[in-house]
Write a protein that holds these residues in place. Structure first.
Motif, PDB file in Angstrom:
ATOM      1  N   SER A  14      -6.655   3.743   1.519  1.00 25.43           N
ATOM      2  CA  SER A  14      -7.182   2.496   2.054  1.00 25.43           C
ATOM      3  C   SER A  14      -6.544   1.360   1.277  1.00 25.43           C
ATOM      4  O   SER A  14      -5.885   1.577   0.273  1.00 25.43           O
ATOM      5  N   ASN A  15      -6.762   0.129   1.732  1.00 24.73           N
ATOM      6  CA  ASN A  15      -6.141  -1.000   1.055  1.00 24.73           C
ATOM      7  C   ASN A  15      -6.497  -1.064  -0.412  1.00 24.73           C
ATOM      8  O   ASN A  15      -5.721  -1.522  -1.238  1.00 24.73           O
ATOM      9  N   GLN A  38      -1.818  -5.646   3.792  1.00 24.99           N
ATOM     10  CA  GLN A  38      -2.897  -6.465   3.254  1.00 24.99           C
ATOM     11  C   GLN A  38      -2.511  -7.939   3.232  1.00 24.99           C
ATOM     12  O   GLN A  38      -3.288  -8.807   3.624  1.00 24.99           O
ATOM     13  N   ALA A  62       0.831  -0.588   2.134  1.00 25.60           N
ATOM     14  CA  ALA A  62      -0.509  -1.108   1.858  1.00 25.60           C
ATOM     15  C   ALA A  62      -0.439  -2.567   1.415  1.00 25.60           C
ATOM     16  O   ALA A  62      -1.250  -3.404   1.826  1.00 25.60           O
TER      17      ALA A  62
END
Length: 313
Positions: free
Chosen positions: A7-8, A61, A57
């Motif tokens: 995930s980020n 983001q 990532a």
């Protein structure tokens, strides 16, 4: 070994056996609990998965991302790489890739579009630069979310690049900085990018080959912009147009740390469709006291073992 996409906010951990095969001999220097490694393109494959995940990532983001789980364009074996690693955890904090081209390199040995992203964006630029100077291309700078709040992390990557360049005989650096024009209104983009294409932000000479995909909406000018400080320009745009406007973090570092200038603008039509700002830095323009402050750090001169090493400037 294949790593799951994080995930980020997730940490990206290097393969467990990587440290065993890459001992402290690849560490350029250490800052706090971070080690900055310099590895060759030939040694990139074992860390490719982790670096690709980190890049994507970061760009997803902060920008718009490529839409893939990993940002790997196939060019990495033709670059050398800086890896910023949290010592105790093995977490990959940051990464950047470097391509050193000595002056006078045989034209047949120059990287083409499939070996250099800068050459892909600006066809002919490698031959142009190799005819004039030792040249360093900096690309794909990425920093994990947790470390973006630690100023020493991003600074370590830039210090590493500057240190290696200075001690290896490379005074000229070029790098592409991403600007997500989708995040702002067209009027904001025009105000900001038009300013960048005027002195003192714009470098008027030497003239480089044009980009493959130019940004047609902004016209370069030799007329100096009335605001000569990038932070002041940022504040003006916030006050007049959009209070959410922020300079790209990397752009701020190029201006403030390296006194870099803008060469041109292009569209990343082969990646994520955003604007790419080509920056050029001449280390001879940086006051010697400032340059020394940033690169005067205990380190291992491992760059001396690379074929592109040309000795101290």
């Amino acid at each position: 070994m294949t790593l799951p996409p994080p995930s980020n906010a997730a940490d990206v951990v290097l393969p467990a056996d990587w440290h065993g095969s890459h001992p402290a001999s690849s560490v350029l220097f250490s800052v706090e609990d971070l080690d900055l490694h310099l590895i060759s393109g030939a040694a990139f494959a074992p860390v490719a998965d982790a670096v690709g995940i980190l890049r994507e990532a970061t760009y997803r983001q902060q920008l718009s991302g490529s839409g893939d789980q990993r940002d790997l364009d196939g060019r990495d074996p033709h670059y050398d790489h800086l890896l910023l690693i949290e010592r105790n955890s093995g977490v990959l904090a940051g990464a950047a890739r470097l391509q050193f081209i000595p002056k006078g390199t045989d034209p047949n040995a120059l990287p083409g579009s499939q070996e250099s992203y800068l050459e892909h964006v600006y066809p002919g630029i490698k031959a142009d630069l190799a005819g004039r100077e030792n040249h360093l291309e900096i690309g794909r700078v990425a920093l994990a979310a947790r470390f973006q709040r630690q100023p020493a992390s991003l600074m370590a990557l830039f210090r590493g690049g500057l240190l290696i360049a200075q001690h290896s005989g490379y005074s000229t650096l070029h790098g592409l900085v991403s600007y997500n024009h989708f995040a702002y209104a067209e009027a904001v983009n025009t105000q900001f990018l038009s300013a960048l294409m005027q002195p003192p932000y714009r470098r008027v000479s030497p003239v480089l080959p044009p980009p493959r995909h130019p940004l047609q909406s902004v016209v370069a000018s030799t007329t100096p912009h009335p605001i000569t400080n990038i932070q002041t320009l940022e504040l003006q745009i916030r006050d007049e147009s959009d209070d959410s406007f922020r300079l790209p973090v990397l752009l701020r570092q190029y201006f403030n740390l390296m006194e870099a200038q803008v060469c041109d603008l292009s569209l990343a039509k082969d990646f994520n469709q955003i604007t790419e700002i080509l920056m050029a830095a001449d280390l001879s323009r940086i006051p010697s006291e400032r340059l020394t402050y940033f690169i005067d750090i205990d380190h291992q001169p491992i760059y001396q073992h690379f074929s592109w090493y040309r000795g101290d400037l």
